[in-house]
Design an enzyme around this catalytic site. Structure first.
Site, short mmCIF file in Angstrom:
data_model
loop_
_atom_site.label_atom_id
_atom_site.label_comp_id
_atom_site.label_asym_id
_atom_site.label_seq_id
_atom_site.Cartn_x
_atom_site.Cartn_y
_atom_site.Cartn_z
N GLY A 76 0.81 -1.22 0.00
CA GLY A 76 0.00 0.00 0.00
C GLY A 76 0.84 1.26 0.00
O GLY A 76 0.32 2.34 -0.23
N PHE A 108 -6.51 1.95 -1.79
CA PHE A 108 -7.35 0.80 -1.45
C PHE A 108 -8.81 1.19 -1.20
O PHE A 108 -9.63 0.32 -0.92
CB PHE A 108 -6.80 0.10 -0.20
CG PHE A 108 -5.65 -0.82 -0.49
CD1 PHE A 108 -5.86 -2.08 -1.03
CD2 PHE A 108 -4.35 -0.45 -0.23
CE1 PHE A 108 -4.81 -2.93 -1.30
CE2 PHE A 108 -3.28 -1.29 -0.49
CZ PHE A 108 -3.52 -2.55 -1.03
N HIS A 135 -5.52 16.62 1.29
CA HIS A 135 -5.10 15.65 2.30
C HIS A 135 -4.73 16.32 3.62
O HIS A 135 -4.50 17.54 3.68
CB HIS A 135 -3.89 14.85 1.81
CG HIS A 135 -4.25 13.77 0.85
ND1 HIS A 135 -4.39 13.98 -0.50
CD2 HIS A 135 -4.51 12.43 1.06
CE1 HIS A 135 -4.71 12.83 -1.10
NE2 HIS A 135 -4.81 11.88 -0.18
N LYS A 139 0.87 14.39 5.12
CA LYS A 139 1.13 13.54 3.95
C LYS A 139 2.50 13.90 3.36
O LYS A 139 2.78 15.08 3.11
CB LYS A 139 0.02 13.71 2.91
CG LYS A 139 0.19 12.79 1.73
CD LYS A 139 -1.07 12.67 0.91
CE LYS A 139 -0.87 11.77 -0.29
NZ LYS A 139 -0.42 10.42 0.04
P1 NAP Z 1 3.34 6.05 9.00
O1 NAP Z 1 2.33 6.14 10.07
O2 NAP Z 1 4.50 7.01 9.00
O3 NAP Z 1 3.90 4.55 9.04
C1 NAP Z 1 5.00 4.09 8.35
C2 NAP Z 1 5.63 3.06 9.25
O4 NAP Z 1 6.62 2.33 8.52
C3 NAP Z 1 6.33 3.67 10.47
O5 NAP Z 1 5.95 2.94 11.61
C4 NAP Z 1 7.80 3.45 10.14
O6 NAP Z 1 8.58 3.28 11.30
C5 NAP Z 1 7.74 2.15 9.39
N1 NAP Z 1 8.91 1.85 8.57
C6 NAP Z 1 9.71 2.70 7.88
N2 NAP Z 1 10.65 1.99 7.23
C7 NAP Z 1 10.46 0.69 7.53
C8 NAP Z 1 11.12 -0.52 7.20
N3 NAP Z 1 12.20 -0.53 6.40
N4 NAP Z 1 10.64 -1.69 7.69
C9 NAP Z 1 9.56 -1.70 8.49
N5 NAP Z 1 8.90 -0.58 8.86
C10 NAP Z 1 9.35 0.59 8.39
O7 NAP Z 1 2.68 6.17 7.57
P2 NAP Z 1 1.20 5.69 7.13
O8 NAP Z 1 0.25 6.79 7.29
O9 NAP Z 1 0.93 4.38 7.79
O10 NAP Z 1 1.41 5.47 5.58
C11 NAP Z 1 2.28 4.45 5.10
C12 NAP Z 1 2.28 4.48 3.58
O11 NAP Z 1 0.97 4.11 3.10
C13 NAP Z 1 2.56 5.86 2.94
O12 NAP Z 1 3.32 5.69 1.77
C14 NAP Z 1 1.16 6.37 2.60
O13 NAP Z 1 1.16 7.32 1.55
C15 NAP Z 1 0.54 5.07 2.15
N6 NAP Z 1 -0.92 5.02 2.13
C16 NAP Z 1 -1.48 4.27 1.14
C17 NAP Z 1 -2.84 4.11 1.08
C18 NAP Z 1 -3.43 3.24 0.00
O14 NAP Z 1 -4.67 3.12 -0.08
N7 NAP Z 1 -2.62 2.60 -0.85
C19 NAP Z 1 -3.67 4.74 2.02
C20 NAP Z 1 -3.08 5.51 3.02
C21 NAP Z 1 -1.70 5.64 3.07
P3 NAP Z 1 9.30 4.58 11.96
O15 NAP Z 1 8.22 5.58 12.22
O16 NAP Z 1 9.93 4.01 13.19
O17 NAP Z 1 10.30 5.06 10.94
#
Ligand code: NAP
Length: 250
Positions: A76, A108, A135, A139
């Site tokens: 995602g 999604f 957003h 973001k």
């Molecule tokens: P978030 O809250 O910042 O979560 C990202 C997580 O990934 C953090 O816990 C981070 O840890 C961890 N991380 C970073 N590098 C990693 C690695 N190598 N191995 C394991 N964990 C790692 O961000 P989010 O809001 O969940 O969004 C995550 C992604 O999903 C973004 O790219 C966002 O744009 C995307 N997204 C997609 C959809 C969709 O429908 N496709 C919807 C919403 C969001 P640390 O904080 O400790 O660095």
């Protein structure tokens, strides 16, 4: 039971995926991997599908490692380019198992996928189309991957229908007119109180059609994530698949 491991499990999306998997009666969470944890603990022996929601700078590396370990992946995280997708395809061609799958969804949420589809269908009937995505202020990317995808879908549909390039004004500061994606202007708004929203404006002389999708909560993404996990777990979608529309009867 479908055995699911979540990479980025401490993140906002990853945490929601863990909760959604736990709430589903046909799947269970096996591994919860955060930043710094060893991703090599996810193997086909313990996991049917790994779900990856991390950051654009980590996602490709995670996916390549999981593919090399023989694991199916649902992704995602945003920020995918054609070059990165080519690397995933190459990795899958050399994967340990022939039926291995990677699924990537720029969005999604069912509302967003349908907005994309409807915008592409409508595009050839209008002289002009512009995309506005709105957003929450945290973001990281702008414009959103979904907005870029929408613009590309509009552009492709217009090219297929033989439409002329859009004639809209180019006067004024270029930055005020948004990013131009395949000839379609895309505008990004970041504002407290918003979650994830997109509007497609389609204009003719004297009329306008607006298509708007609103995700008010991360819960809106979870039915799509679970749908992807269930489809990938069947083993019927080997190789790389991009976009949730692949699993919707559109
Ligand atoms: P978030 O809250 O910042 O979560 C990202 C997580 O990934 C953090 O816990 C981070 O840890 C961890 N991380 C970073 N590098 C990693 C690695 N190598 N191995 C394991 N964990 C790692 O961000 P989010 O809001 O969940 O969004 C995550 C992604 O999903 C973004 O790219 C966002 O744009 C995307 N997204 C997609 C959809 C969709 O429908 N496709 C919807 C919403 C969001 P640390 O904080 O400790 O660095």
């Amino acid at each position: 039971m479908i055995r699911v491991s979540v990479v980025g499990a401490q993140g906002r999306m990853g945490g929601s995926v863990v909760n959604a998997v736990e709430a589903a009666n046909d799947m269970e969470t096996v591994k919860r991997i955060g930043e710094g944890d060893d991703i090599s603990s996810i193997t086909p022996d313990n996991t049917d599908v790994a779900v990856e929601f991390t950051v654009p700078t980590s996602s490709l590396g995670n996916v390549l490692k999981l593919v090399a370990q023989g694991v199916n992946v649902v992704v995602g995280t945003t920020g995918w380019t054609d070059e990165k997708l080519d690397q995933v395809k190459a990795a899958l061609a050399n994967a340990p198992r022939k039926d291995q799958a990677v699924f990537i969804a720029p969005n999604f949420a069912i509302s967003a996928v349908l907005a994309d589809k409807f915008a592409a269908e409508a595009a050839k009937y209008f002289t002009s189309a512009e995309v506005i995505e709105l957003h929450h202020p945290d973001k990281v990317d702008a414009p959103s991957g979904t907005a870029i995808h929408t613009a590309q879908a509009i552009s492709e549909a217009r090219k297929k229908a033989g439409c002329a390039p859009m004639p809209d004004g180019t006067q004024g500061e270029a930055a005020s007119r948004g990013q131009v994606v395949d000839g379609v202007h895309v505008h990004a708004v970041r504002l407290q109180g918003l979650n994830a929203h997109e509007e497609v404006l389609l204009g003719n002389t004297g009329e306008q059609l607006t298509i708007r999708a609103d995700s008010f909560d991360r819960a809106s993404f979870m039915p799509g994530v679970l749908l992807a996990v269930r489809n990938i777990a069947t083993g019927a979608h080997p190789g790389l698949t991009v976009g949730l529309d692949a699993f919707l009867d559109l």
